[in-house]
Design an enzyme around this catalytic site. Structure first.
Site, mmCIF file in Angstrom:
data_model
loop_
_atom_site.group_PDB
_atom_site.id
_atom_site.type_symbol
_atom_site.label_atom_id
_atom_site.label_comp_id
_atom_site.label_asym_id
_atom_site.label_seq_id
_atom_site.Cartn_x
_atom_site.Cartn_y
_atom_site.Cartn_z
ATOM 1 N N SER A 164 -38.036 -35.983 33.542
ATOM 2 C CA SER A 164 -38.511 -37.091 32.715
ATOM 3 C C SER A 164 -37.779 -37.080 31.393
ATOM 4 C CB SER A 164 -40.019 -36.946 32.474
ATOM 5 O OG SER A 164 -40.472 -37.805 31.445
ATOM 6 N N TYR A 177 -47.296 -32.024 29.458
ATOM 7 C CA TYR A 177 -46.338 -32.685 30.345
ATOM 8 C C TYR A 177 -44.907 -32.454 29.867
ATOM 9 C CZ TYR A 177 -44.134 -36.603 32.871
ATOM 10 O OH TYR A 177 -43.322 -37.377 33.663
#
Length: 334
Positions: A164, A177
């Site tokens: 990501s 995250y």
């Protein structure tokens, strides 16, 4: 003698172009590709793209009913698909997946896409939250690569890690995250360097926000409804986000080319570039943006996004369309 900077830049650009032109690309026809988190969201979009290129697919996710729904759709379009229901946070699951996937023979491509998203203030995050995402984003792909490595060596195979932009720039309210995605980027870089001599090509992709319909699968902390409303709205803005089908196409192209790393989507590339060129300014802007986010909640209790829908999020047409298209209308996570 010192060469002019313009000459050096030109030489570098030509060398990069030549490397891309000469680098062997992968023909996916008939190849055995395993996709984790393949039953919905981006994983399903990747499965459709790979099936369209003639790959034979092993889809892995936690929920068998979601897997069967995805497999039925792909088979109806002529794809050869098998499914494996497994919880990749368990150390034993890698061997379980290997045994089940053996029906299609040795593995040619391992795609780790399974993910867990937690959104909320750091004040409401616990050490367990950090451990949970590290398991799925870092340790699960490591175990799978270690388990399938003999096959990947024999097949001169490839590994695709879906990380990501959060693995390049840590974003407020996504700290666990981001930490785990930084780990996945580091894992991808390390695996690429170590496995290249063994004929295994590793590609790490870093997408930005994508319209996958997966916001309802996120774990929400803090002021649940406000936190989810903000997250779900941002995840479906047309300019800020990339359509999942287009993201899947670009990701598979990076895999086929054998890229070391690829940023997916203009906003992701822009944020990563800002971080590289002006790290202090980027940090200051992110710190300022945090002031406008919802504050901490009274407890650390997590809620699933699907449990805290409001009319604002339920009636978003882009969100609803993505949920329907990418099998995200259920409540369980991949």
């Amino acid at each position: 003698m010192r060469l002019p900077k313009r000459l050096l830049l030109t030489a570098g650009a030509l060398a990069l172009a030549g490397r891309r032109a000469l680098k062997p690309t992968a023909d996916l026809r008939g190849k055995h590709v395993l996709i984790t988190g393949g039953s919905r969201g981006l994983g399903l979009a990747l499965a459709r793209e790979l099936a369209g290129r003639g790959a034979r697919l092993t889809l892995v996710a936690r929920t068998r009913s979601d897997l069967e729904t995805a497999a039925a759709e792909l088979r109806a379009k002529g794809a050869e698909v098998q499914v494996v229901a497994a919880d990749l946070t368990w150390a034993e699951s890698a061997e379980q997946v290997r045994e089940a996937a053996a029906n299609f023979g040795d593995l040619d491509v391992l795609v780790h896409n399974a993910r867990l998203i937690q959104t909320g203030p750091l004040d409401n995050m616990t050490e367990e939250d950090f451990r949970d995402v590290m398991e799925i984003h870092a340790f699960a792909p490591l175990r799978l690569v270690q388990t399938f490595l003999p096959q990947l060596r024999r097949r001169q195979g490839r590994v695709l890690l879906v990380s990501s932009v959060g693995g390049k720039v840590a974003v407020p309210h996504l700290v666990p995250y981001s930490v785990s995605k930084f780990a996945s980027v580091g894992l991808g870089q390390g695996l690429r360097a170590e496995l290249a001599a063994q004929g295994v090509t590793v590609t790490t992709v870093c997408p930005g926000l994508m319209r996958t319909g997966s916001a309802r699968q996120a774990t929400v902390k803090g002021q649940h409804e406000r936190e989810y409303a903000l997250f779900a709205t941002l995840a479906n803005l047309p300019v800020l986000t990339l359509a999942a089908d287009e993201a899947a196409r670009r990701i598979v192209q990076a895999l086929v080319r054998g890229d070391a790393e690829a940023m997916i989507g203009g906003p992701a590339l822009l944020l990563r570039s800002a971080q590289a060129l002006a790290p202090q300014l980027t940090a200051d802007v992110l710190a300022l943006s945090h002031r406008f986010l919802p504050g901490p909640g009274a407890t650390d209790q997590p809620r699933l996004g699907a449990e805290v829908e409001t009319p604002l999020t339920e009636n978003n047409p882009l969100k609803r369309a993505a949920e329907e298209r990418y099998n995200e209308e259920g409540g369980a996570t991949n």
